[in-house]
Design an enzyme around this catalytic site. Sequence first.
Site, PDB file in Angstrom:
ATOM      1  N   TYR A 150      -7.819  -0.282  10.398  1.00 16.67           N
ATOM      2  CA  TYR A 150      -6.466   0.064  10.845  1.00 16.67           C
ATOM      3  C   TYR A 150      -6.434   0.595  12.273  1.00 16.67           C
ATOM      4  O   TYR A 150      -5.602   0.198  13.084  1.00 16.67           O
ATOM      5  CB  TYR A 150      -5.853   1.129   9.915  1.00 16.67           C
ATOM      6  CG  TYR A 150      -5.343   0.615   8.594  1.00 16.67           C
ATOM      7  CD1 TYR A 150      -5.491  -0.718   8.219  1.00 16.67           C
ATOM      8  CD2 TYR A 150      -4.683   1.469   7.703  1.00 16.67           C
ATOM      9  CE1 TYR A 150      -5.026  -1.184   7.008  1.00 16.67           C
ATOM     10  CE2 TYR A 150      -4.195   1.013   6.485  1.00 16.67           C
ATOM     11  CZ  TYR A 150      -4.364  -0.310   6.137  1.00 16.67           C
ATOM     12  OH  TYR A 150      -3.887  -0.760   4.945  1.00 16.67           O
ATOM     13  N   LYS A 175      -2.388   0.101   0.744  1.00 16.32           N
ATOM     14  CA  LYS A 175      -3.293   1.130   0.244  1.00 16.32           C
ATOM     15  C   LYS A 175      -4.690   0.532   0.103  1.00 16.32           C
ATOM     16  O   LYS A 175      -4.829  -0.695   0.037  1.00 16.32           O
ATOM     17  CB  LYS A 175      -2.780   1.709  -1.078  1.00 16.32           C
ATOM     18  CG  LYS A 175      -3.005   0.843  -2.321  1.00 16.32           C
ATOM     19  CD  LYS A 175      -2.536   1.598  -3.545  1.00 16.32           C
ATOM     20  CE  LYS A 175      -2.858   0.859  -4.821  1.00 16.32           C
ATOM     21  NZ  LYS A 175      -4.243   0.873  -5.254  1.00 16.32           N
ATOM     22  N   HIS A 268       0.998   4.591  -7.705  1.00 14.08           N
ATOM     23  CA  HIS A 268       2.019   3.899  -8.499  1.00 14.08           C
ATOM     24  C   HIS A 268       2.740   4.837  -9.471  1.00 14.08           C
ATOM     25  O   HIS A 268       3.971   4.911  -9.500  1.00 14.08           O
ATOM     26  CB  HIS A 268       1.379   2.765  -9.315  1.00 14.08           C
ATOM     27  CG  HIS A 268       0.615   1.779  -8.511  1.00 14.08           C
ATOM     28  ND1 HIS A 268       0.915   1.484  -7.199  1.00 14.08           N
ATOM     29  CD2 HIS A 268      -0.450   0.987  -8.820  1.00 14.08           C
ATOM     30  CE1 HIS A 268       0.070   0.570  -6.757  1.00 14.08           C
ATOM     31  NE2 HIS A 268      -0.770   0.260  -7.719  1.00 14.08           N
TER      32      HIS A 268
END
Length: 791
Positions: A150, A175, A268
């Site tokens: 990233y 994620k 989640h």
Amino acid sequence: KMLRRVLCTVLFVGALPSLAEASQGHISVVLLGATGDLAKKYLWQGLFQLYMDQVSSGHSFTFHGAALTALEPGQRLMFDVLKKLACPPDESPDRCAVLKDQFLKLSQYHQLKTAENYTVLNREIETLLRQEGLKEAGRIFYFSVPPFAYTEIARHINSSCRPPPGAWLRVVLEKPFGHDLASAQQLAAELTSFFREEEMYRVDHYLGKQAVAHILPFRDQNRQFLDPIWNRHHVERVEIVLKETVDAKGRTSFYEQYGVIRDVLQNHLTEALMFLTMELPANVTRAEEVLQSKLQAFQSLRGLEKNSAVLGQYQAYASQVQEELQKAQDYISTTPTFAGVLVHSDSLRWEGVPFLLTSGKALDERVGYVRVLFKNRAYCTQRETLRDAGHSQCKAKQIIFYIGHGTLNTPAVLVSRNLFRPVMPEGSWREAVGQSDLHIFGQPLSDYYVYSPVKERDAYSVLISNIYHGRKDFFITTENLLASWGFWTPLLDSISHQPPRLYPGGAENQHLLDFEMVSGEVAFILAEPVELLNPNKLMPSDYRTIQSKFRQRPLVSAWSEDLISQLASDIEQTASRTVARSGQFHLALSGGSSPVVLFQRLARHHYAFPWKHTHIWLVDERCVPLTDTESNFFSLHSHLLQSVRVPYFNVHPMPVHLNQRLCVEEDRGTELYAKEIMALVANASFDLVLLGVGTDGHTASLFPHSENGLEGAQTVVLTESPVRPHQRMSLSLPLINKARQVFVLVLGRGKHDITALLSRVGHEPRKWPVSGVNPSSGQLVWYVDYEALLG
């Protein structure tokens, strides 16, 4: 001109009302990791769906697939995926064929490996727009790459691939967003050095699941029915569940790092939990209000402890890890593949309601659901066959957001008919009419109002559409992310070496993973034979003797959990005996981290404790306001006092905050506390004092070489700590030594060195203040766990 030819072709088949509308601006979508598994399975299809939905919106598009692979092989791989894209069943074949053809023409592959590659991409986008005479609306960069990449990609985009002023940038991140709070903070800090918060869209694909995405709109549209019952007085429990039949084979390199809690529960299931527990904002379509309510819901969650979770691991996992990661045959993994976690919110709305979050691999079925089960206070006199079954008040009352798979094999919202008929948006949800003989949670489907989506959509298609529309409430903000990791990290740390229960997998699990809630904790219902994970490692029980004395005083030693249980029982027995003898019990408690688990144990397991006749005193206090999280009183209140019934006038915090200032000698706070003790405690002799030990040998807030409190006539003193906050108030050593009983609690491997040292030294309180604890006419007992005792 390529782009204008595409627009004209689409116009020809009736997809665009006019070419003029195509001038709203151009959007460039860059998919990084364009040939990876996620892109192949979901992302390209989601982007194609976006194109189909928005081709007549007035925006023009180009799609740039990017990866590290060289140009020709990368291009071949990417277009192999694009050729397999499909239209939804309700799309006309002619329109589908044209749109797919145009989507392929608008897509191109780039190798993005170096800073120069990003500069070239930026130049190509600018050249294309200049040639087509189009204004740039914005750019979407979708990071379908591992998080370790990233930062470098972010640096390249920020330095050479940003859109011009006036156009927006949306960076989409997949994620995992870190491994714990510290790593999440580090990654967030790196990204925020390149992108603004409003530019980042962290994906949790569960927020794109239609049933999950409808929780907030459902609550909003049914306020009239839910307002009276959506609270602790009416809700019995909530279950948030994701079960899988597949195992982790082929993914053990990822799974061994993360496990089921990091993979599923922390993201989640926690997001679904937030949608259920947050206070509804006035406008649920305003992203800022929704995100603020979610943060407030996080702040109300009670901290998790080791006993908040049960853990399992399917039996084949260890051999899969050994094979895939080339581990030795004796390698032992404690990574959980199953977890059941009990969560509590201390908000006024939800206090006392258990929220069960459960997920696992190699289970009996694939299913996901959120189930809100309501209390049932009805008693029905007539037998069931004589009643209208569907509306019987004696049947279970529940609302179920059915995420997918399982018995129904479709997203759905189910509401018990004996609750209310819900309001549902007609355009997007429809009532299921032909009720089948299916059963959900033991009840026939006919007992529910059942609604399913008019058009079932993949989660990634929903989320990509929300990225296009800039709907930030469907994504995880930095604050949201760090709040979630802040909640889960203490549990993850506490269970990092805890052996999970082994289970065979599938239907053979039987009742092995069933668990129950007892006194705010969870435990497996069935006992499991105890097996040592590593039979070669010495356990405390393997030592021939563990001395029952420490510094010539009684020693109680055990694993920390058992030790805390024993200590809590001993304190309760002491309290009960003292109250029976003298009518009241004076208990002085230390601050710090060690007593927290004891406070929680007392609050949740010791209902016979004579709190009504107990006076609570502080052994020491930090010179901060009592509402400060660093205050010992704040910790005591949070973990014990707010959960037990101690009379208000029996609680005695140290007066560190007087005249709007902290621990100033002229305010005589120490004298005030000393006078209060003299007035209420007979002979100033506490019935029980609980102490801890610091790694430097300090106890209470009496530190090595302290000027005050180690000797002399003063009973309460101001002291200086070597760590912040420096100023403290403390009971003196002479006062502590007047107590009838003193218990010293020592926990953790970090205390092993000082424990070993204290076992050898004599009475030297100036060097090691705790060595001066020696009740003149009372009893001293040491409670030391195995990690502190044996290292």
